[in-house]
Design a protein around this motif. Structure first.
Motif, PDB file in Angstrom:
ATOM      1  N   ILE A   1      -8.504 -70.171   2.550  1.00 46.55           N
ATOM      2  CA  ILE A   1      -9.410 -70.396   3.691  1.00 46.55           C
ATOM      3  C   ILE A   1      -8.952 -71.584   4.541  1.00 46.55           C
ATOM      4  O   ILE A   1      -9.632 -71.992   5.461  1.00 46.55           O
TER       5      ILE A   1
ATOM      6  N   ASN B   1     -12.103 -66.616  -1.439  1.00 50.40           N
ATOM      7  CA  ASN B   1     -13.132 -67.564  -0.992  1.00 50.40           C
ATOM      8  C   ASN B   1     -13.373 -68.666  -2.017  1.00 50.40           C
ATOM      9  O   ASN B   1     -14.413 -68.736  -2.652  1.00 50.40           O
TER      10      ASN B   1
ATOM     11  N   ASN C   1     -16.098 -73.115   0.989  1.00 51.97           N
ATOM     12  CA  ASN C   1     -16.729 -72.725   2.264  1.00 51.97           C
ATOM     13  C   ASN C   1     -16.128 -73.458   3.453  1.00 51.97           C
ATOM     14  O   ASN C   1     -16.502 -73.199   4.585  1.00 51.97           O
TER      15      ASN C   1
ATOM     16  N   ARG D   1     -13.811 -73.544   5.721  1.00 46.33           N
ATOM     17  CA  ARG D   1     -12.718 -72.788   6.357  1.00 46.33           C
ATOM     18  C   ARG D   1     -12.119 -73.587   7.518  1.00 46.33           C
ATOM     19  O   ARG D   1     -12.864 -74.195   8.274  1.00 46.33           O
TER      20      ARG D   1
ATOM     21  N   GLN E   1     -10.325 -74.274  11.138  1.00 49.25           N
ATOM     22  CA  GLN E   1     -10.528 -73.648  12.465  1.00 49.25           C
ATOM     23  C   GLN E   1      -9.508 -72.562  12.745  1.00 49.25           C
ATOM     24  O   GLN E   1      -9.842 -71.495  13.261  1.00 49.25           O
TER      25      GLN E   1
ATOM     26  N   LEU F   1     -10.292 -69.500  10.861  1.00 49.65           N
ATOM     27  CA  LEU F   1     -11.405 -68.722  11.438  1.00 49.65           C
ATOM     28  C   LEU F   1     -10.946 -67.932  12.668  1.00 49.65           C
ATOM     29  O   LEU F   1     -11.273 -66.756  12.837  1.00 49.65           O
TER      30      LEU F   1
ATOM     31  N   TYR G   1      -8.950 -65.084  11.580  1.00 49.08           N
ATOM     32  CA  TYR G   1      -9.818 -64.142  10.859  1.00 49.08           C
ATOM     33  C   TYR G   1     -10.400 -63.154  11.883  1.00 49.08           C
ATOM     34  O   TYR G   1     -10.407 -61.939  11.672  1.00 49.08           O
ATOM     35  N   ASP G   2     -10.824 -63.697  13.010  1.00 45.38           N
ATOM     36  CA  ASP G   2     -11.334 -62.814  14.079  1.00 45.38           C
ATOM     37  C   ASP G   2     -10.214 -61.950  14.654  1.00 45.38           C
ATOM     38  O   ASP G   2     -10.388 -60.767  14.917  1.00 45.38           O
TER      39      ASP G   2
ATOM     40  N   TRP H   1     -13.100 -56.272   8.658  1.00 46.98           N
ATOM     41  CA  TRP H   1     -12.916 -57.642   8.183  1.00 46.98           C
ATOM     42  C   TRP H   1     -12.057 -57.585   6.929  1.00 46.98           C
ATOM     43  O   TRP H   1     -12.143 -56.603   6.174  1.00 46.98           O
TER      44      TRP H   1
END
Ligand SMILES: NC(=O)C1=CN([C@@H]2O[C@H](COP(=O)(O)OP(=O)(O)OC[C@H]3O[C@@H](n4cnc5c(N)ncnc54)[C@H](OP(=O)(O)O)[C@@H]3O)[C@@H](O)[C@H]2O)[C@@H](O)CC1
Ligand SMILES: [K+]
Length: 510
Positions: free
Chosen positions: A56, A83, A86, A88, A90, A93, A96-97, A106
């Motif tokens: 992450i 995971n 928590n 993660r 930037q 993230l 990830y998108d 996802w």
């Protein structure tokens, strides 16, 4: 090539982002694209199942970018997010998108043992769980996932570092790490990659230049260097026209005993073949005829004793003395070595039984001239400095030994490491074919020869180890690992000199 600490690499990332005015996302995209290009060129579109395990943080971010690029090129990819926290990053993230935009799903989430996917030995695994950010032991279930992946026998490519591996601690049963087939690392290899106990985790090493700020890299001081051809080229001293054999020194090789005269014969030959002006061998009487016929270019002096060294007397003034090959550790030989050390203060190279004698008679170590080169193999090193807990502890102990006695220690191994004070020079030539009887005797000769030619002892050790390994590499191509013997290396050292300035079709990798 400099080997940076991970703190220096993290700083290099920051400096690069500032100076090149790029975002960390762009740097990640650049780094991961280079990895993708490499994998793509090897897989060539093959439709094999690719499973990417992403953490992450930014190592996970790299994994997501590689996954997206592979998907865009039509590969079968499943990305998993492990995971373990928590927090993660930037760039994780954002990517990830982005991967979702390409795959329309996802990535699968792994939160514990129940989520572990099955892995077949036909899968292609990309390990992007942890990179240089690992700073505490893995949680139990993450360790189990690492073991689960290792058990699969699938082909594994680790990104930046095998996950679970700390830069400064050896993995072990309790501290599991991915056992990669290939490790693709960014900008600079990490020291641990060259230590013998880490070999089974690293697999083949590839270093990718991700364009970190050149100025920062050039200015930042390191105490670890990888020695490849560009570094070796800088060490070479060209021979002058109109040279006389006296310009290249006189080396004295002392050793041998009944049944082990071959060792000094190899050392003497290597000393000559590396360019020493003159070589004299001092051996027990039984060596006389053998040495005169196997190395006619050398002069031979003999001990009064038939089978072992007992009284090393000579009426000459050598530029360097190499002691120990095949000498044995008998009482007389030990006493003779002691007298030699007390009576001469010439630069020295000590190998084999010379090191064994020093291990038994530790007070002799203080008689060694400063900058003496010791060339132990692992067994000899252990006798000299005692047992070590792991390879990091070994380096710590050797550095301490080097500083305390002002000596240069050549730790022989797959990546031979030359230690002087706190500085490490890690050799990147050589191959398994060189694990053959007498190979070490040849190395001692190469180093001795360079000292006789007025290379500083430290340079002689670093350059000598490089040349010795390079000769082995050149010969392995001609005669296979199996067919290579020490005499071949001694005979062909010249090829490594020729190779130094040969133009390559492609620049040399690591
Ligand atoms: N910087 C750049 O521009 C570039 C970086 N690049 C890539 O980034 C990688 C480094 O990324 P990273 O610093 O985010 O750390 P990473 O290894 O992903 O670990 C994630 C985080 O996990 C945490 N953590 C640690 N141990 C833990 C544990 N046992 N169990 C649970 N959590 C643990 C710890 O965070 P903490 O919780 O301590 O705040 C840590 O930060 C680098 O190897 C390269 O691949 C490239 O893209 C090139 C450009
Ligand atoms: K990794």
């Amino acid at each position: 090539m400099k080997i940076f600490d991970i703190e220096q690499l993290a700083k290099a990332d920051k400096v690069t982002i500032e100076k090149q005015e790029i975002s960390s996302t762009e740097l990640m995209e650049r780094a991961a694209t280079l990895v993708f290009n490499d994998i793509h060129s090897k897989l060539n579109g093959a439709q094999i199942p690719i499973k990417i395990f992403c953490g992450i943080g930014n190592n996970g971010g790299d994994g997501l970018v590689i996954g997206r690029l592979l998907l865009e090129h039509g590969y079968q990819v499943i990305a998993y997010v492990v995971n373990y926290s928590n927090k993660r990053s930037q760039d994780f993230l954002l990517n990830y998108d982005r991967i979702k935009e390409v795959s329309n799903n996802w990535p699968s989430s792994i939160k514990g043992e129940d989520d572990f996917p099955e892995i077949s030995e036909k899968d292609f695994i990309i390990d992007a769980m942890f990179g240089i950010g690992l700073n505490r032991p893995l949680e139990d279930w993450v360790g189990k996932l690492v073991r689960h992946i290792n058990r699969s026998k699938a082909f594994i490519v680790a990104i930046d570092m095998p996950s679970g591996m700390f830069a400064d601690k050896m993995p072990n049963e309790k501290r599991p790490a991915i056992k990669a087939n290939v490790t693709i690392t960014f900008q600079s290899p990490k020291l641990i990659f060259f230590l013998p106990q880490a070999a089974e985790y690293i697999g083949d090493l590839q270093v990718i230049d991700i364009g970190l700020d050149r100025e920062y890299l050039a200015k930042t001081a390191v105490n670890k260097q990888l020695i490849n051809k560009p570094e070796a080229q800088l060490l070479y001293k060209p021979r002058i026209n109109f040279a006389h054999k006296g310009d290249y020194g006189h080396a004295l090789i002392i050793g041998g005993s009944y049944g082990k005269i071959g060792s000094i014969s190899l050392t003497a030959k290597a000393t000559l073949k590396t360019g020493a002006g003159m070589v004299t061998i001092f051996s027990p009487k039984c060596g006389y005829q053998i040495l005169q016929s196997t190395v006619p270019e050398a002069m031979v002096l003999t001990d009064e004793n038939e089978e072992t060294l007992s009284n090393i007397e000579f009426d000459l003034s050598p530029d360097v003395i190499c002691f120990g090959m095949g000498a044995g550790t008998s009482k007389e030989t030990t006493a003779a070595f002691k007298d030699l050390l007390i009576n001469t203060k010439k630069p020295m190279v000590i190998d084999a039984d010379g090191i064994n004698i020093l291990s038994k008679e530790k007070e002799l170590i203080k008689e060694l001239p400063e900058n003496t080169v010791l060339t132990p193999h692992p067994g000899e090193l252990e006798r000299l400095i005692g047992k070590w807990k792991d390879d990091f502890d070994k380096l710590y102990k050797v550095k301490k030994f080097s500083k305390e006695h002002k000596l240069i220690v050549v730790i022989k191994g797959a990546h031979t490491i030359i230690v002087f004070n706190d500085d490490l020079y890690i050799n990147n030539t050589g191959n398994p074919g060189m694990a053959t009887a007498g190979s070490g005797d040849v190395l001692s000769g190469v180093i001795t020869s360079l000292i006789s030619q007025k290379y500083e002892p430290l340079i002689a050790a670093v350059f000598g180890v490089y040349l010795h390994g390079k000769t082995g590499d050149i010969l392995a191509e001609e005669m296979s690992y199996e067919g290579l013997i020490a005499g071949d290396i001694a005979d062909n050292i010249g090829k490594s000199f020729l190779d130094l300035f040969k133009k390559e079709m492609q620049s040399e990798g690591n």
